[in-house]
Design an enzyme around this catalytic site. Sequence first.
Site, mmCIF file in Angstrom:
data_model
loop_
_atom_site.group_PDB
_atom_site.id
_atom_site.type_symbol
_atom_site.label_atom_id
_atom_site.label_comp_id
_atom_site.label_asym_id
_atom_site.label_seq_id
_atom_site.Cartn_x
_atom_site.Cartn_y
_atom_site.Cartn_z
ATOM 1 N N ASP A 134 -9.285 37.655 -45.411
ATOM 2 C CA ASP A 134 -10.445 36.807 -45.128
ATOM 3 C C ASP A 134 -11.754 37.341 -45.707
ATOM 4 O O ASP A 134 -12.710 36.588 -45.852
ATOM 5 C CB ASP A 134 -10.581 36.574 -43.620
ATOM 6 C CG ASP A 134 -9.416 35.728 -43.094
ATOM 7 O OD1 ASP A 134 -8.934 34.859 -43.847
ATOM 8 O OD2 ASP A 134 -8.983 35.940 -41.956
ATOM 9 N N TYR A 136 -9.326 29.760 -37.347
ATOM 10 C CA TYR A 136 -9.664 30.923 -36.521
ATOM 11 C C TYR A 136 -11.167 31.194 -36.488
ATOM 12 O O TYR A 136 -11.874 30.856 -37.424
ATOM 13 C CB TYR A 136 -9.021 32.180 -37.130
ATOM 14 C CG TYR A 136 -7.826 32.718 -36.376
ATOM 15 C CD1 TYR A 136 -6.535 32.442 -36.806
ATOM 16 C CD2 TYR A 136 -7.991 33.526 -35.250
ATOM 17 C CE1 TYR A 136 -5.435 32.948 -36.140
ATOM 18 C CE2 TYR A 136 -6.883 34.032 -34.582
ATOM 19 C CZ TYR A 136 -5.609 33.741 -35.027
ATOM 20 O OH TYR A 136 -4.535 34.245 -34.366
HETATM 21 NI NI NI Z 1 -3.930 35.852 -34.098
#
Ligand code: NI
Length: 648
Positions: free
Chosen positions: A309, A393
């Site tokens: 990320d 997320y």
């Molecule tokens: Ni996770």
Amino acid sequence: MTSTALPKSSVSSSVQHPLDPLFPEELAIAVETVKQQQNLGNSVRFGSVTLHEPSKVVVKSFKPGDPIRREAFAILLDNATGKTYEAIVSITEKTVVSYTHIPDVQPSIMLDEFVECEEAVKASPEFRAALEKRGITDIDLVMIDPWSAGNFDKEDEKGLRLSRAFCWIRSDSNDNGYARPIEGVVPVVDLNKMEVIRVEDYGIVPLPPQSGNYERDYIPKFRDDLKPLDIVQPDGPSFEVNGHKVYWQKWHFRIGFNPREGLVLYDIGYEDEGKIRPIIYRASLAEMVVPYNVSGATPSNHFRKNAFDVGEYGIGMLANSLSLGCDCLGVIRYFDAYLTNSTGEVATIENAICMHEEDFGILWKHMDWRTENTEVRRSRRLVVSFIATVGNYEYGFYWYFYQDGNIQFEVKLTGIVNTAAIAPNQDPEFGVLLAPGLVGHVHQHMFNVRLDMTVDGDQNSVSEVNTEAIPLGPKNPYGNACQVTSTVLKTEQEAQRIVDPFKARYWKIENPSITNAVGKPVGYKLMPSDTVLPFAHPEAKVYQRATFMTKNLWVTPYSSEEKYPAGNYPNQHPGGDGLPKWTEGDRAIENTDVVVWYTFGQHHIPRPEDWPVMPVSYTGFLLKPNGFFKQNPAMDLPPSQKNGHCHS
Ligand code: NI
């Protein structure tokens, strides 16, 4: 009074320090200069434009008021040729200092590419045909998340800039689409041409039957027994800010921000007996990866899921604009972040960084049981944080400074778990049922923090400390004794270490030339907390591409070129770059300018309770003074006085 935001110093305030992040007008000059002088056409995208950090020599010799030469570092991608370039631009002189082709790399996936990729997939007749087979007709409700493709040594992927997307379907425009994965459909997109190369179809799996909505309008009834809890700071906070420099009690540091790492802290020091003692020159989250553990034996795209990320997307690019009274409580000082989009336009993320104080229970206490005199001090910490949304997320990144000299880094993991669909009445092999027909796959979140240490100066050494029981015998007749051993890690390969909670293992960063009040080197210790190692084999591509995650500790001698533990360009990289490559030379790391790279991870076997939005899960580590101070540095904290409580 509820939460308050303090005024920010105006954007136009000129550059005060060589490490100030680039201001909007500087970003604009950098973009314009490189566009004009390199004659760039419309096919060239700006992956990122950020401060080209000046050398340590320049920073350390800087005095307020000195002229500041400013440079930008830009990564550019020519979609027409697929070539990547790095540019260094002098903002001061409005000239391109260097413009270099970097062969065989892929820059991180840009936000504009996310949007364009979704459009391209939705326009693809092949994709629409795959949807039709599944009875999906309303294309507007389809969500395409363009995942990085990784590198699996596939001949037909070489040289292409790829995304392999995952798809979901909403039932209305605000519905949580992650409740209904369109399982088995994988559009493969050439991001340079913004064209769907093919749509892989691994077979129809029914959509899970239930919704997973979390937005307020979907919640039938809120609990009604919650009374207000306000943080009141009538005299304001105890910190001061000058430009990007922060003073909080005895702590001093500078705030920075870049599109790749997000928040960066510089020049962290603590004032002790009238002197500012340096501890860390630069601290940042340098990389992270989320390896999923789905076997490639089952035909699907899930074995490919390994998101870097930081290096593949840019965690700073994905930073949220934070809201008062929601993300942070109390008297808040926000900092804006200035970035560029892929056309080079300047974009501002307002309130990207939040700084505030928190009460943190008690810091120390003792009651003299004979006199019943009690001394107790409240602990207060300064919090500097930002939150990034990476598709489904959320990651919150928090640096905490404490009054006893502790520095803590904490990641808060929340948001929506990545989902897949499974046929009714089947049990997932590599995941957990979150809801009927809906699977969360097992994965880890592995973080690496780069700590350019400078404990009372640049020349530091790193030691490992282990505690072990002494064997029964004349040295340990009653069997109760243990021995603490400290071993200096002399070379890079000696310093590739993993945690060992059974030896209470930690690592010390010391300055061997400066001794404390008891004649020992001054130091800080790095205290691991719960962590995990990857479950991948050395033969796995993710192991080779994210080798940093296989050791908790790495130490290197400082090099301005060595910033990212999985290399400069992890997107589609075959592996071996970064820490494993640099440390092959096994350079000496004793009593030199060292960089400590600490990897920590969280294992995530999802639970039904992680659905539809996961309650925050915490991970991180602590840096504690270890013979750095003469004694508890918080003895001079005054007792609490107000509100009629806490008097002995
Ligand atoms: Ni996770």
